[in-house]
Design a protein around this motif. Structure first.
Motif, short mmCIF file in Angstrom:
data_model
loop_
_atom_site.label_atom_id
_atom_site.label_comp_id
_atom_site.label_asym_id
_atom_site.label_seq_id
_atom_site.Cartn_x
_atom_site.Cartn_y
_atom_site.Cartn_z
N LYS A 186 13.69 -12.71 1.84
CA LYS A 186 13.72 -11.54 0.97
C LYS A 186 12.51 -11.52 0.04
CE LYS A 186 16.42 -9.08 -2.53
NZ LYS A 186 17.59 -9.10 -3.45
N GLN A 187 11.69 -10.49 0.22
CA GLN A 187 10.54 -10.24 -0.65
C GLN A 187 10.47 -8.74 -0.89
OE1 GLN A 187 9.63 -11.41 2.72
NE2 GLN A 187 10.45 -13.42 2.18
N GLU A 188 10.29 -8.34 -2.13
CA GLU A 188 10.29 -6.91 -2.45
C GLU A 188 9.08 -6.53 -3.27
OE1 GLU A 188 13.94 -5.91 -4.37
OE2 GLU A 188 15.17 -6.24 -2.58
N VAL A 189 8.52 -5.35 -2.96
CA VAL A 189 7.40 -4.82 -3.73
C VAL A 189 7.92 -4.28 -5.06
CG1 VAL A 189 5.52 -3.14 -3.78
CG2 VAL A 189 6.15 -4.23 -1.62
N GLU A 190 7.28 -4.66 -6.14
CA GLU A 190 7.70 -4.22 -7.46
C GLU A 190 6.55 -3.55 -8.20
OE1 GLU A 190 9.79 -7.03 -9.81
OE2 GLU A 190 11.41 -7.24 -8.34
N ILE A 233 0.83 -1.20 0.00
CA ILE A 233 0.00 0.00 0.00
C ILE A 233 0.87 1.26 0.00
CG2 ILE A 233 -1.64 1.34 1.39
CD1 ILE A 233 -2.89 -1.37 2.21
N LYS A 234 1.94 1.24 0.78
CA LYS A 234 2.85 2.39 0.82
C LYS A 234 3.46 2.64 -0.55
CE LYS A 234 7.11 4.06 2.98
NZ LYS A 234 8.23 3.74 3.90
N ARG A 235 3.90 1.58 -1.22
CA ARG A 235 4.52 1.71 -2.54
C ARG A 235 3.50 2.21 -3.56
NH1 ARG A 235 6.86 3.16 -6.07
NH2 ARG A 235 8.50 2.24 -7.34
N ALA A 236 2.27 1.74 -3.45
CA ALA A 236 1.21 2.18 -4.36
C ALA A 236 0.92 3.67 -4.18
CB ALA A 236 -0.05 1.36 -4.13
N LEU A 237 0.82 4.11 -2.94
CA LEU A 237 0.54 5.52 -2.67
C LEU A 237 1.65 6.42 -3.20
CD1 LEU A 237 -0.88 5.26 0.97
CD2 LEU A 237 -2.17 5.76 -1.11
N ILE A 290 1.25 -3.66 -9.25
CA ILE A 290 2.03 -3.56 -8.01
C ILE A 290 1.83 -4.84 -7.20
CG2 ILE A 290 2.43 -2.27 -5.88
CD1 ILE A 290 1.50 0.23 -7.25
N TYR A 291 2.92 -5.55 -6.98
CA TYR A 291 2.84 -6.84 -6.30
C TYR A 291 4.15 -7.08 -5.52
CZ TYR A 291 6.02 -8.75 -9.84
OH TYR A 291 7.11 -8.99 -10.64
#
Length: 281
Positions: free
Chosen positions: A176-180, A97-101, A167-168
């Motif tokens: 290790k998991q990263e928002v892309e 949600i932060k990355r999307a905003l 966005i996923y």
């Protein structure tokens, strides 16, 4: 004193029950994680090869006449945002949600949400959602992705949005998991050059019009799988930490209980001895 001991015993019992729940949830998450991870890893080579095919097609001479190269003259962007349906998975949903905003800031947007957490967050804040999907499940099938992606493709082909972004959370390892953020539409000419040209029958643009929606469906399917794998990896870690924290709290409470009980016993002995001495007098 007795009241204090009873309260501590209740707190210890409560923490023990919580610890049992977090441990059980951790075991369930581990079991589901292994299954989803295996499916995502099996799908990854296929999506990588698909990427190569699309790149080869996009580099062809007449590829830009494909509808998927169109730059729609509108100011609205469409975002497909993937979160989970439930919480207790660390910062998984908050990160997405932060990355999307951040990416949507200052833009006119429409949303297509996957997962209850994204749906509830953005609907409460008045965002325009063209579709909302919840309870996709731990083991989604390809046709789930087809159904979801159809809304995005139709919106783009109808000229309602100028771009489509996904966005996923991509899974790399259990730690290790990263928002892309992945731009799906419009299609752009790759900057890489190929060593030789290919001839297509029919034309490359027609082949691209036919095959590109299938690529988008597969890309979304892979994104859902790797997102679920990331969710359960973070849930495992969160439940493991919660179980350890509960044990630390139990140790502290047990120490407090033992000290209070010892103090209570000492006080009782002192009162008995004092009473006996008083009777002697």
């Amino acid at each position: 004193m007795a009241g204090g001991l009873i309260d501590l015993k209740r707190r210890i019992k409560s923490v023990q029950n919580t610890q049992k729940i977090t441990k059980a949830m951790g075991l369930v998450a581990t079991s589901k994680f292994k299954k989803v991870r295996a499916r995502a890893e099996k799908n990854e080579p296929y999506i990588n090869k698909f990427n190569e095919v699309i790149k080869t097609l996009a580099l062809s001479q007449d590829a830009e006449s494909s509808i998927y190269f169109n730059k729609n003259k509108v100011d609205t962007d469409l975002y497909i945002i993937i979160t989970s349906d439930s919480g207790l998975c660390g910062s998984y949903n908050a990160n997405v949600i932060k990355r999307a905003l951040e990416d949507m800031e200052g833009k006119k947007v429409k949303l297509l949400t996957v997962g209850e957490k994204a749906r509830s967050f953005f609907v409460r804040r008045g965002y325009d959602t063209i579709a909302e999907y919840v309870e996709v499940g731990d083991y989604p099938v390809y046709w789930d992705a087809v159904d979801i992606m159809k809304h995005a493709i139709d919106s783009y082909k109808n000229g309602e949005v100028r771009s489509v972004k996904l966005i996923y959370t991509k899974f790399y390892s259990p730690v290790k998991q990263e928002v892309e953020v992945l731009k799906l539409l419009p299609l752009e000419k790759p900057k890489d050059k190929v060593n030789r040209e290919f001839e297509f029958e029919p034309r490359a643009s027609r082949v691209l019009d036919y095959i590109f929606p299938k690529y988008l469906n597969n890309m979304l399917y892979y994104a859902i799988l790797t997102s679920i794998a990331s969710e359960y990896a973070m849930r495992m870690n969160a439940m493991d930490s919660a179980t350890k924290n509960a044990q630390e709290l139990l140790n502290k409470l047990q120490t407090m209980y033992n000290r209070l009980r010892q103090s209570s016993i000492t006080q009782e002995i002192t009162e008995i001895v004092s009473g006996a001495e008083a009777l002697k007098e």
